[in-house]
Design an enzyme around this catalytic site. Structure first.
Site, PDB file in Angstrom:
ATOM      1  CG  ASP A  11      -1.906  -1.228   1.165  1.00  0.00           C
ATOM      2  OD1 ASP A  11      -2.245  -1.463   0.109  1.00  0.00           O
ATOM      3  OD2 ASP A  11      -2.465  -1.515   2.228  1.00  0.00           O
ATOM      4  CD  GLU A 130     -11.233  -0.718  -0.352  1.00  0.00           C
ATOM      5  OE1 GLU A 130     -12.083   0.061   0.139  1.00  0.00           O
ATOM      6  OE2 GLU A 130     -10.085  -0.437  -0.689  1.00  0.00           O
TER       7      GLU A 130
END
Length: 261
Positions: A11, A130
């Protein structure tokens, strides 16, 4: 059994590799390019770069990093974050990415999935989901903007729709488990894999080697994405691959790094 892929998830909040818990409380860890190179040398199967603020700020700053990484890393590279159009995807691929992961733009305009698949092939189009468990524990809802915004979409139904629209792969992240290192949401992953014929990448919650094996054996995923267990050295890839083979899990053959390269 299909060969299982081990994926390093990085990330990025440019210019840093970051890691949080449940996608919040981000901590800077260093240069993402250096981490990607290290994982490549250790034998990772794929690299996943996610620009985690691109959609929030309506921009993407990750393509220079992608281009730099592809000069030293020679495994498939997926890039996500801030990709909204076919032109955005084209730029990502021109920078060296093999696949793109799209969440927010696909939620807002699902036909983008088909457009990307038609232009570049389904194998290029990864839909990122998600997921958070509903408060009544009846299922999971899809979120976007790094787990901040609810969509009202049921995760399993959305995954099926994405596959029907042309997605070649689903990246399924459990926001509830992400960064905690207490195991993956196997029920979530299994609920999705049972309904799909395309590969599912499980992400969120790996804390030890056994967590990887549990989601592979019980939810039948074809890939597992890992972040903090790699970043903090809690799992060594060589050991993971060796133990997987001992359990009868098909993994890519270990390749020694060519010191002359």
């Amino acid at each position: 059994m299909n060969t299982v892929r081990f994926i390093a998830r990085l990330d990025v909040k440019a210019p840093y590799l970051v890691k949080g818990v449940q996608l919040e409380g981000l901590r800077q860890l260093g240069d993402p390019h250096r981490f990607a190179c290290d994982y490549y040398e250790q034998g990772i199967d794929e690299i996943l770069y996610m620009d985690i603020v691109a959609s929030l700020y309506d921009r993407s700053n990750i393509l220079d990093l992608v281009e730099k990484t592809t000069q030293n890393v020679f495994v498939p590279l997926t890039v996500g974050g801030g990709l909204r159009t076919v032109a955005d995807v084209a730029r990502a691929l021109q920078s060296g990415a093999d696949k793109v992961a799209i969440n927010t733009a696909a939620i807002k305009r699902p036909e983008l999935i088909t457009e990307v698949a038609n232009h570049f092939g389904s194998q290029c189009m990864v839909v990122s989901i998600e997921a958070k468990r509903n408060t009544d524990s009846t299922g999971w809802q899809a979120y976007y903007d790094n787990g901040r915004e609810p969509t009202g979409k049921d995760v399993v139904a959305w995954a099926k729709q994405a596959a029907d629209l042309g997605a070649g792969e689903i990246l399924l992240t459990s926001v509830d488990r992400e960064g905690l290192g207490k195991g993956m949401d196997v029920a979530l992953v299994a609920a999705v894999t049972e309904q799909l014929s395309i590969p599912v990448i499980a992400s969120g919650g790996v804390g030890r080697v056994e967590d990887v094996f549990t989601v592979i054996e019980q939810a039948h995923v074809q890939a597992v994405a890992m972040a903090h267990v790699l970043h903090y050295g809690k799992i060594e890839l060589e050991n993971l691959r060796r133990r997987a083979k001992e359990r009868g899990i098909s993994v890519r053959q270990w390749q020694e790094i060519n010191e002359a390269s």
